[in-house]
Design an enzyme around this catalytic site. Sequence first.
Site, short mmCIF file in Angstrom:
data_model
loop_
_atom_site.label_atom_id
_atom_site.label_comp_id
_atom_site.label_asym_id
_atom_site.label_seq_id
_atom_site.Cartn_x
_atom_site.Cartn_y
_atom_site.Cartn_z
N LYS A 58 0.79 -1.23 0.00
CA LYS A 58 0.00 0.00 0.00
C LYS A 58 0.83 1.28 0.00
O LYS A 58 0.42 2.31 -0.55
CB LYS A 58 -0.94 0.01 1.20
CG LYS A 58 -2.17 -0.88 1.05
CD LYS A 58 -3.23 -0.22 0.21
CE LYS A 58 -4.55 -0.95 0.30
NZ LYS A 58 -5.62 -0.24 -0.43
N ASP A 117 -7.89 -0.43 6.54
CA ASP A 117 -7.97 -1.70 7.24
C ASP A 117 -6.68 -1.96 8.00
O ASP A 117 -6.61 -2.84 8.84
CB ASP A 117 -8.17 -2.84 6.24
CG ASP A 117 -6.94 -3.02 5.36
OD1 ASP A 117 -6.09 -3.86 5.68
OD2 ASP A 117 -6.81 -2.28 4.37
#
Length: 408
Positions: A82, A129
Amino acid sequence: MGKLSDGESNWVINHARSSEYNEKELSYFNKGKINSVLKFQKTHPLYTNTPLESLPNLANHLSVAEIKVKDESHRFGLNAFKVMGGIYAMGKYLAEKLGRDIESLSFSELQSSEVRNQLGDITFISATDGNHGRGVAWAARELGQKSVIYMPKGSTKQRLNAIRMEGATADITDVNYDETVRICAKLAEENGWVMVQDTAWEGYDEIPLWIMQGYSAIAQEIIEEMEVQQGKPPTHIFLQAGVGSYAAGIGAYFTQYYRDDPPKIVIVESDLADCYYRSFSNSTGEIEIVSGDMNTIMAGLACGEPNKRAFRILKQYAWASYSCADHIAALGMRVLGNPLRNDPKIISGESGAVPLGLLFYLRAFENRKACEELLLNETSRILLINTEGDTDYQSYLDVVWKGLYQNK
């Protein structure tokens, strides 16, 4: 529409798919633009090209020509991909604030006291998340700035603590991911903070695009390494989708690079957050949103509202979408962590492993109809991306050692 043999996981062919080259969408992901993205990412001293592993014994076992896995668990020491989106988007934002072209900037220059004095204090905020938020928090700290991170209901304390260890103010909400995004957007507007999210909405499109371009650099790395190895390009790429930004960024780059014969893009989702599967299934082919609790072990995919730009790209170029139960992700974790003979061992978390779990399920359990629809056979060259390692260590052990989420 068809079903996998376990009776729980569904698949649908994307009948809206078109081979027409969409210059408007794909121009953002051409080699020239992504070259400049990767050039900036490489200016950070911790940058490394993550390994592209080959699994010949598993390929032979599943009767396909080749399986390659790009292992993003080695990315910047953060155990997930990410940060590739966050580091570029935040760098691009600061470059524009300085009135500079990002191609003329390095990460070290953005860290300098002179530049930090010009920029002043900035707070970046994001919903996550775990993996994206940790990347944003890490990049903010590296840049001498602040970050505020909120996580959806059901997020684990281990992932929360990992974010806090990067210096962020972070907490878990009592609502799902999409509602957490809305909370962060409201806080950003009220406080003058900078939202760093790969979910786009009206009036918020630039930063999500920059994040997608950051993800596309992973595709460029893969192609460069395949060309050094003088290997053939993949025929199929299995890509995880939450909001779809990562899948669209990777898929768009491969589609424009191999314009004359692009690989087949297969979308893989959790069955509790399968907005692409549902959208491709409905008669209009328009976006269908999933709401409510998304209590899946695939925390990185627990998103119910697609990024609209990502949806446009994937609606045109994805071949199919698979809605997978948790035990398929668990299967992928066990197979990657327990390789055949001298295949490399890959530590993969729940969201990272689900594409391999699905591929194994399709081939080893002889799901002939699905394989025929995808032209998935003994000549297929499969590319997978392990998007995360054991970001929740205890959960990893529960699945791989204790056998939770057994296959049926």
